[in-house]
Design a protein around this motif. Structure first.
Motif, short mmCIF file in Angstrom:
data_model
loop_
_atom_site.label_atom_id
_atom_site.label_comp_id
_atom_site.label_asym_id
_atom_site.label_seq_id
_atom_site.Cartn_x
_atom_site.Cartn_y
_atom_site.Cartn_z
N UNK A 80 0.79 -1.22 0.00
CA UNK A 80 0.00 0.00 0.00
C UNK A 80 0.83 1.27 0.00
N UNK A 81 2.13 1.14 -0.26
CA UNK A 81 3.03 2.29 -0.22
C UNK A 81 3.50 2.72 -1.60
N UNK A 82 2.78 2.31 -2.64
CA UNK A 82 3.26 2.59 -3.99
C UNK A 82 3.42 4.08 -4.26
N UNK A 83 2.49 4.90 -3.76
CA UNK A 83 2.58 6.33 -4.02
C UNK A 83 3.75 6.98 -3.29
N UNK A 84 4.33 6.28 -2.31
CA UNK A 84 5.48 6.80 -1.58
C UNK A 84 6.79 6.23 -2.11
N UNK A 85 6.74 4.98 -2.55
CA UNK A 85 7.94 4.28 -3.00
C UNK A 85 8.08 4.33 -4.52
N UNK A 86 6.94 4.39 -5.22
CA UNK A 86 6.98 4.44 -6.67
C UNK A 86 7.09 3.07 -7.31
N UNK A 87 7.02 3.07 -8.64
CA UNK A 87 7.18 1.81 -9.38
C UNK A 87 7.80 2.11 -10.72
N UNK A 88 8.90 1.43 -10.99
CA UNK A 88 9.64 1.62 -12.23
C UNK A 88 10.63 0.49 -12.40
N UNK A 89 11.38 0.55 -13.49
CA UNK A 89 12.39 -0.47 -13.72
C UNK A 89 13.75 0.16 -13.99
N UNK A 90 14.01 1.33 -13.47
CA UNK A 90 15.28 2.02 -13.73
C UNK A 90 15.69 2.79 -12.48
N UNK A 91 16.74 2.35 -11.83
CA UNK A 91 17.15 2.92 -10.55
C UNK A 91 17.51 4.39 -10.64
N UNK A 92 18.12 4.79 -11.74
CA UNK A 92 18.54 6.18 -11.88
C UNK A 92 17.34 7.12 -11.84
N UNK A 93 16.31 6.80 -12.59
CA UNK A 93 15.11 7.64 -12.61
C UNK A 93 14.39 7.59 -11.26
N UNK A 94 14.44 6.45 -10.62
CA UNK A 94 13.84 6.32 -9.30
C UNK A 94 14.50 7.31 -8.34
N UNK A 95 15.81 7.30 -8.32
CA UNK A 95 16.55 8.20 -7.44
C UNK A 95 16.28 9.66 -7.79
N UNK A 96 16.22 9.97 -9.05
CA UNK A 96 15.99 11.35 -9.47
C UNK A 96 14.60 11.82 -9.06
N UNK A 97 13.64 10.90 -9.01
CA UNK A 97 12.31 11.30 -8.54
C UNK A 97 12.37 11.72 -7.07
N UNK A 98 13.03 10.91 -6.24
CA UNK A 98 13.16 11.27 -4.83
C UNK A 98 13.88 12.61 -4.69
N UNK A 99 14.99 12.78 -5.41
CA UNK A 99 15.75 14.02 -5.31
C UNK A 99 14.94 15.22 -5.77
N UNK A 100 14.20 15.06 -6.86
CA UNK A 100 13.42 16.15 -7.40
C UNK A 100 12.26 16.56 -6.53
N UNK A 101 11.86 15.68 -5.62
CA UNK A 101 10.74 15.95 -4.73
C UNK A 101 11.19 16.20 -3.29
N UNK A 102 12.48 16.55 -3.15
CA UNK A 102 13.02 16.89 -1.83
C UNK A 102 12.86 15.76 -0.82
N UNK A 103 12.98 14.53 -1.29
CA UNK A 103 12.91 13.37 -0.41
C UNK A 103 14.19 12.53 -0.59
N UNK A 104 15.31 13.21 -0.63
CA UNK A 104 16.61 12.58 -0.88
C UNK A 104 17.60 13.05 0.18
#
Length: 232
Positions: A138-162
């Protein structure tokens, strides 16, 4: 997959390299020794425009409901319950890859990276594992879902959660050479705890011999941490 950046690292090049560049080609050739790991999380975050898939998730799961269910303990318990799950001889066949291949998110990442749904079946799956845990807990909106670690990390960084402080339940991104550049990320998992001795305990998918395992990692290999906005 067609786009070269989605399969940047072959299985013989990185132990757990990003899905995003050369994994599918390696997997389809039958390689399965070390595993390129990847993923991009695209969970919506406050104060930042949310992508379409994140908006739909928010509609079906109001923030108050998500926070009531998606806690650190819930996420880590589910991740730990997967320990021992292994891939087949071709680097695929896990429920995490099958789930991702059939998810709406796969169509979005295919439009971004190229390839076909079937490519995910034998592709590196460390971030597919993280994404699956997020979805099932139930944490998908917080953790996200993708298949590319770089973009995953950039999402966190871009949303001030890094950040650079290990916290239980954080999504941890690795570069085996010690780089601190998000573009050099090769692997992803969950932080279980900070051992306060220069190491962290983790749960990771597609590690070791291609399975879900509990590991102890030196923080020198950590690029940074994504912090899901868990409920209390």
């Amino acid at each position: 997959m067609a786009k070269s950046h989605l399969f940047r690292a072959t299985k013989s090049t990185f132990a757990h390299a990003v899905l995003g560049v050369s994994v599918a080609a390696a997997a389809l050739a039958g390689q399965s020794a070390a595993h390129a790991d990847t993923l991009a999380a695209h969970a919506p975050a406050p104060a930042v425009a949310a992508p379409a898939h994140a908006a739909s998730a928010a509609k079906s799961h109001p923030e108050s409901e998500i926070k009531a269910r998606a806690t650190v303990s819930r996420v880590l318990a589910l991740a730990k319950a997967q320990v021992g799950t292994s891939e087949n001889a071709y680097g695929g066949g896990t429920k995490f890859q099958k789930w991702y291949m059939n998810s709406p998110r796969a169509l979005e990442t295919l439009r971004r990276d190229g390839g076909t749904r079937a490519d995910y079946l034998n592709a590196a799956w460390c971030s597919m594992f993280v994404s699956w845990v997020g979805d099932q807990s139930g944490a998908r909106s917080m953790i996200g879902w993708d298949a590319y670690t770089v973009e995953h990390a950039k999402w966190f960084a871009g949303n001030n959660r890094w950040g650079t402080t290990p916290k239980p339940g954080a999504v941890v991104f690795f570069s085996w050479g010690g780089s601190k550049s998000l573009d050099d990320i090769e692997h992803v998992g969950f932080v279980v705890k900070d051992n306060h001795n220069g190491t962290i305990s983790t749960i990771e998918g597609n590690t070791g011999n291609g399975s879900v395992q509990q590991r102890v990692r030196p923080t020198s290999q950590v690029v940074g941490y994504g912090y899901p906005n868990y409920g209390a």
